[in-house]
Structures are given as C-alpha cells and as structure tokens.
Design a protein around this motif. Structure first.
Motif, PDB file in Angstrom:
ATOM      1  N   LEU A 230      16.191  12.380  -1.762  1.00 18.68           N
ATOM      2  CA  LEU A 230      16.398  13.632  -2.313  1.00 18.68           C
ATOM      3  C   LEU A 230      16.308  13.706  -3.677  1.00 18.68           C
ATOM      4  O   LEU A 230      15.980  14.779  -4.540  1.00 18.68           O
ATOM      5  CB  LEU A 230      17.787  13.966  -1.898  1.00 18.68           C
ATOM      6  N   SER A 231      16.562  12.531  -4.631  1.00 23.25           N
ATOM      7  CA  SER A 231      16.729  12.402  -5.922  1.00 23.25           C
ATOM      8  C   SER A 231      15.820  11.293  -6.495  1.00 23.25           C
ATOM      9  O   SER A 231      15.143  10.796  -5.723  1.00 23.25           O
ATOM     10  CB  SER A 231      18.093  12.383  -6.438  1.00 23.25           C
ATOM     11  N   LYS A 232      16.107  10.935  -7.683  1.00 18.09           N
ATOM     12  CA  LYS A 232      15.086   9.730  -8.315  1.00 18.09           C
ATOM     13  C   LYS A 232      15.647   8.550  -7.548  1.00 18.09           C
ATOM     14  O   LYS A 232      16.709   8.140  -7.547  1.00 18.09           O
ATOM     15  CB  LYS A 232      15.608   9.820  -9.671  1.00 18.09           C
ATOM     16  N   PRO A 233      14.762   8.005  -6.641  1.00 21.40           N
ATOM     17  CA  PRO A 233      14.981   6.896  -5.847  1.00 21.40           C
ATOM     18  C   PRO A 233      15.027   5.560  -6.637  1.00 21.40           C
ATOM     19  O   PRO A 233      14.254   5.371  -7.660  1.00 21.40           O
ATOM     20  CB  PRO A 233      13.964   6.663  -4.568  1.00 21.40           C
ATOM     21  N   ILE A 234      16.060   4.569  -6.092  1.00 21.50           N
ATOM     22  CA  ILE A 234      15.861   3.269  -6.542  1.00 21.50           C
ATOM     23  C   ILE A 234      14.999   2.498  -5.826  1.00 21.50           C
ATOM     24  O   ILE A 234      15.312   2.486  -4.458  1.00 21.50           O
ATOM     25  CB  ILE A 234      17.507   2.666  -6.575  1.00 21.50           C
TER      26      ILE A 234
ATOM     27  N   SER B 123       0.758  -1.181   0.038  1.00 18.73           N
ATOM     28  CA  SER B 123      -0.008   0.067  -0.151  1.00 18.73           C
ATOM     29  C   SER B 123       0.887   1.285   0.241  1.00 18.73           C
ATOM     30  O   SER B 123       0.325   2.296  -0.002  1.00 18.73           O
ATOM     31  CB  SER B 123      -1.104   0.139   1.198  1.00 18.73           C
ATOM     32  N   LEU B 124       2.323   1.085   0.047  1.00 22.11           N
ATOM     33  CA  LEU B 124       2.759   2.404   0.107  1.00 22.11           C
ATOM     34  C   LEU B 124       2.860   2.972  -1.243  1.00 22.11           C
ATOM     35  O   LEU B 124       3.099   2.519  -2.263  1.00 22.11           O
ATOM     36  CB  LEU B 124       4.279   2.023   0.330  1.00 22.11           C
ATOM     37  N   SER B 125       2.794   4.242  -1.323  1.00 22.93           N
ATOM     38  CA  SER B 125       2.558   4.974  -2.512  1.00 22.93           C
ATOM     39  C   SER B 125       4.057   5.708  -3.043  1.00 22.93           C
ATOM     40  O   SER B 125       4.917   5.959  -2.311  1.00 22.93           O
ATOM     41  CB  SER B 125       1.720   6.363  -2.318  1.00 22.93           C
ATOM     42  N   PRO B 126       3.874   6.070  -4.207  1.00 17.16           N
ATOM     43  CA  PRO B 126       5.035   6.572  -4.836  1.00 17.16           C
ATOM     44  C   PRO B 126       5.606   7.956  -3.837  1.00 17.16           C
ATOM     45  O   PRO B 126       6.732   8.312  -3.678  1.00 17.16           O
ATOM     46  CB  PRO B 126       4.853   7.000  -6.230  1.00 17.16           C
ATOM     47  N   GLU B 127       4.547   8.639  -3.482  1.00 15.58           N
ATOM     48  CA  GLU B 127       4.989   9.791  -2.774  1.00 15.58           C
ATOM     49  C   GLU B 127       5.325   9.490  -1.405  1.00 15.58           C
ATOM     50  O   GLU B 127       6.369  10.317  -1.166  1.00 15.58           O
ATOM     51  CB  GLU B 127       3.314  10.707  -2.435  1.00 15.58           C
ATOM     52  N   PHE B 128       5.063   8.321  -0.790  1.00 15.04           N
ATOM     53  CA  PHE B 128       5.782   7.890   0.520  1.00 15.04           C
ATOM     54  C   PHE B 128       7.242   8.014   0.306  1.00 15.04           C
ATOM     55  O   PHE B 128       8.185   8.423   1.049  1.00 15.04           O
ATOM     56  CB  PHE B 128       5.124   6.549   0.847  1.00 15.04           C
ATOM     57  N   PHE B 129       7.599   7.343  -0.847  1.00 16.26           N
ATOM     58  CA  PHE B 129       9.149   7.004  -1.245  1.00 16.26           C
ATOM     59  C   PHE B 129       9.717   8.493  -1.774  1.00 16.26           C
ATOM     60  O   PHE B 129      10.753   8.612  -1.184  1.00 16.26           O
ATOM     61  CB  PHE B 129       9.420   5.967  -2.260  1.00 16.26           C
ATOM     62  N   LYS B 130       9.019   9.160  -2.457  1.00 22.60           N
ATOM     63  CA  LYS B 130       9.678  10.578  -2.693  1.00 22.60           C
ATOM     64  C   LYS B 130       9.705  11.382  -1.673  1.00 22.60           C
ATOM     65  O   LYS B 130      10.838  11.893  -1.588  1.00 22.60           O
ATOM     66  CB  LYS B 130       8.715  11.243  -3.841  1.00 22.60           C
ATOM     67  N   LYS B 131       9.080  11.383  -0.294  1.00 19.29           N
ATOM     68  CA  LYS B 131       9.278  12.229   0.408  1.00 19.29           C
ATOM     69  C   LYS B 131      10.320  11.706   1.480  1.00 19.29           C
ATOM     70  O   LYS B 131      10.913  12.722   2.213  1.00 19.29           O
ATOM     71  CB  LYS B 131       7.994  12.550   1.533  1.00 19.29           C
ATOM     72  N   LEU B 132      10.900  10.625   1.210  1.00 11.83           N
ATOM     73  CA  LEU B 132      12.173   9.963   1.857  1.00 11.83           C
ATOM     74  C   LEU B 132      13.303  10.215   1.068  1.00 11.83           C
ATOM     75  O   LEU B 132      14.253   9.531   1.554  1.00 11.83           O
ATOM     76  CB  LEU B 132      11.855   8.651   2.296  1.00 11.83           C
TER      77      LEU B 132
ATOM     78  N   ILE C 142       5.801  -6.072  -6.711  1.00 13.95           N
ATOM     79  CA  ILE C 142       4.768  -5.703  -5.838  1.00 13.95           C
ATOM     80  C   ILE C 142       4.266  -4.374  -6.378  1.00 13.95           C
ATOM     81  O   ILE C 142       2.819  -4.067  -6.235  1.00 13.95           O
ATOM     82  CB  ILE C 142       4.487  -5.761  -4.616  1.00 13.95           C
ATOM     83  N   TYR C 143       5.113  -3.770  -6.849  1.00 15.09           N
ATOM     84  CA  TYR C 143       4.812  -2.266  -7.319  1.00 15.09           C
ATOM     85  C   TYR C 143       4.680  -2.215  -8.711  1.00 15.09           C
ATOM     86  O   TYR C 143       5.269  -2.851  -9.644  1.00 15.09           O
ATOM     87  CB  TYR C 143       5.775  -1.098  -6.898  1.00 15.09           C
ATOM     88  N   ASP C 144       3.444  -1.560  -9.375  1.00 14.01           N
ATOM     89  CA  ASP C 144       3.049  -0.991 -10.492  1.00 14.01           C
ATOM     90  C   ASP C 144       4.295  -0.045 -11.356  1.00 14.01           C
ATOM     91  O   ASP C 144       4.178   0.865 -10.690  1.00 14.01           O
ATOM     92  CB  ASP C 144       1.736  -0.487 -10.666  1.00 14.01           C
ATOM     93  N   ARG C 145       4.810  -0.856 -12.291  1.00 14.88           N
ATOM     94  CA  ARG C 145       5.902   0.151 -13.082  1.00 14.88           C
ATOM     95  C   ARG C 145       5.113   1.442 -13.215  1.00 14.88           C
ATOM     96  O   ARG C 145       6.014   2.534 -13.452  1.00 14.88           O
ATOM     97  CB  ARG C 145       6.555  -0.816 -14.225  1.00 14.88           C
ATOM     98  N   GLU C 146       4.091   1.464 -13.851  1.00 15.48           N
ATOM     99  CA  GLU C 146       3.357   2.832 -14.361  1.00 15.48           C
ATOM    100  C   GLU C 146       3.399   3.872 -13.184  1.00 15.48           C
ATOM    101  O   GLU C 146       3.691   5.056 -13.554  1.00 15.48           O
ATOM    102  CB  GLU C 146       2.089   2.578 -15.097  1.00 15.48           C
ATOM    103  N   LYS C 147       2.788   3.175 -12.218  1.00 16.45           N
ATOM    104  CA  LYS C 147       2.671   4.245 -10.983  1.00 16.45           C
ATOM    105  C   LYS C 147       3.935   4.824 -10.512  1.00 16.45           C
ATOM    106  O   LYS C 147       4.261   5.925  -9.705  1.00 16.45           O
ATOM    107  CB  LYS C 147       1.838   3.625  -9.820  1.00 16.45           C
ATOM    108  N   PHE C 148       4.949   4.051 -10.550  1.00 19.43           N
ATOM    109  CA  PHE C 148       6.404   4.356 -10.071  1.00 19.43           C
ATOM    110  C   PHE C 148       7.306   4.794 -11.156  1.00 19.43           C
ATOM    111  O   PHE C 148       8.575   4.378 -11.106  1.00 19.43           O
ATOM    112  CB  PHE C 148       6.939   3.216  -9.450  1.00 19.43           C
ATOM    113  N   LYS C 149       6.831   5.478 -12.341  1.00 20.93           N
ATOM    114  CA  LYS C 149       7.629   5.560 -13.543  1.00 20.93           C
ATOM    115  C   LYS C 149       8.652   6.794 -13.290  1.00 20.93           C
ATOM    116  O   LYS C 149       9.275   6.771 -14.000  1.00 20.93           O
ATOM    117  CB  LYS C 149       6.385   6.101 -14.680  1.00 20.93           C
ATOM    118  N   ASP C 150       8.599   7.370 -12.187  1.00 20.02           N
ATOM    119  CA  ASP C 150       9.688   8.225 -11.775  1.00 20.02           C
ATOM    120  C   ASP C 150      10.488   7.663 -10.917  1.00 20.02           C
ATOM    121  O   ASP C 150      11.559   8.533 -10.599  1.00 20.02           O
ATOM    122  CB  ASP C 150       8.869   9.559 -11.208  1.00 20.02           C
ATOM    123  N   PHE C 151      10.571   6.470 -10.840  1.00 23.06           N
ATOM    124  CA  PHE C 151      11.794   5.786 -10.104  1.00 23.06           C
ATOM    125  C   PHE C 151      12.681   4.790 -10.975  1.00 23.06           C
ATOM    126  O   PHE C 151      12.154   4.201 -12.079  1.00 23.06           O
ATOM    127  CB  PHE C 151      10.980   4.783  -9.125  1.00 23.06           C
TER     128      PHE C 151
END
Length: 76
Positions: A51-55, A40-49, A62-71
């Motif tokens: 500084l840059s494009k996270p890996i 249930s963790l969202s892309p926004e959750f990872f972004k706030k933790l 378990i994560y949808d590549r489309e939802k996490f396209k900025d990662f």
C-alpha cells in the motif's frame, strides 16, 4: 529452490501461502536467497503487493538500489 509445504509445516509448524496475493498488502518483504526466481522480481511486483513505500530486507544484496529507489532497502 521452492519449499515443500508439507515439509515446512512438519518441521517449522508454518503454513505456506499458495500465492503472495492471498495476504496482501504487505509493509515489508524479506528476501534471503539468491535464487533466480527472486532475482528476477521487479519493483512493480513488490509495488502491487504494497500500500505504501515498501521495505525490502535484501539479505544477499541481489537488488539494484537504483531500480528500487522508491523503496526502503535494508541489507545485512
């Protein structure tokens, strides 16, 4: 599905954090379980933790590549 801090310390000699915010920002995250808490963790959750494009190392896919396209997503 959460680890018991004292057991982890005794077994692996690792101290768990009380929250991820304690040591942020992070460059990468390893998600190795399929527990709902992690699904249930969202892309926004990872972004706030981060500084840059996270890996994200998404061991079980378990994560949808489309939802996490900025990662950067790595899967096994």
């Amino acid at each position: 599905p959460l680890a018991i801090p004292q057991e982890v310390k005794e077994e692996y000699e690792i101290e768990l954090l009380n929250s991820l915010e304690e040591k942020a920002p992070y460059d990468a995250f390893i998600v190795a379980v399929k527990h709902e808490e992690f699904k249930s963790l969202s892309p926004e959750f990872f972004k706030k933790l981060s500084l840059s494009k996270p890996i994200i190392v998404d061991v079980n896919g378990i994560y949808d590549r489309e939802k996490f396209k900025d990662f950067v997503i790595w899967r096994l």
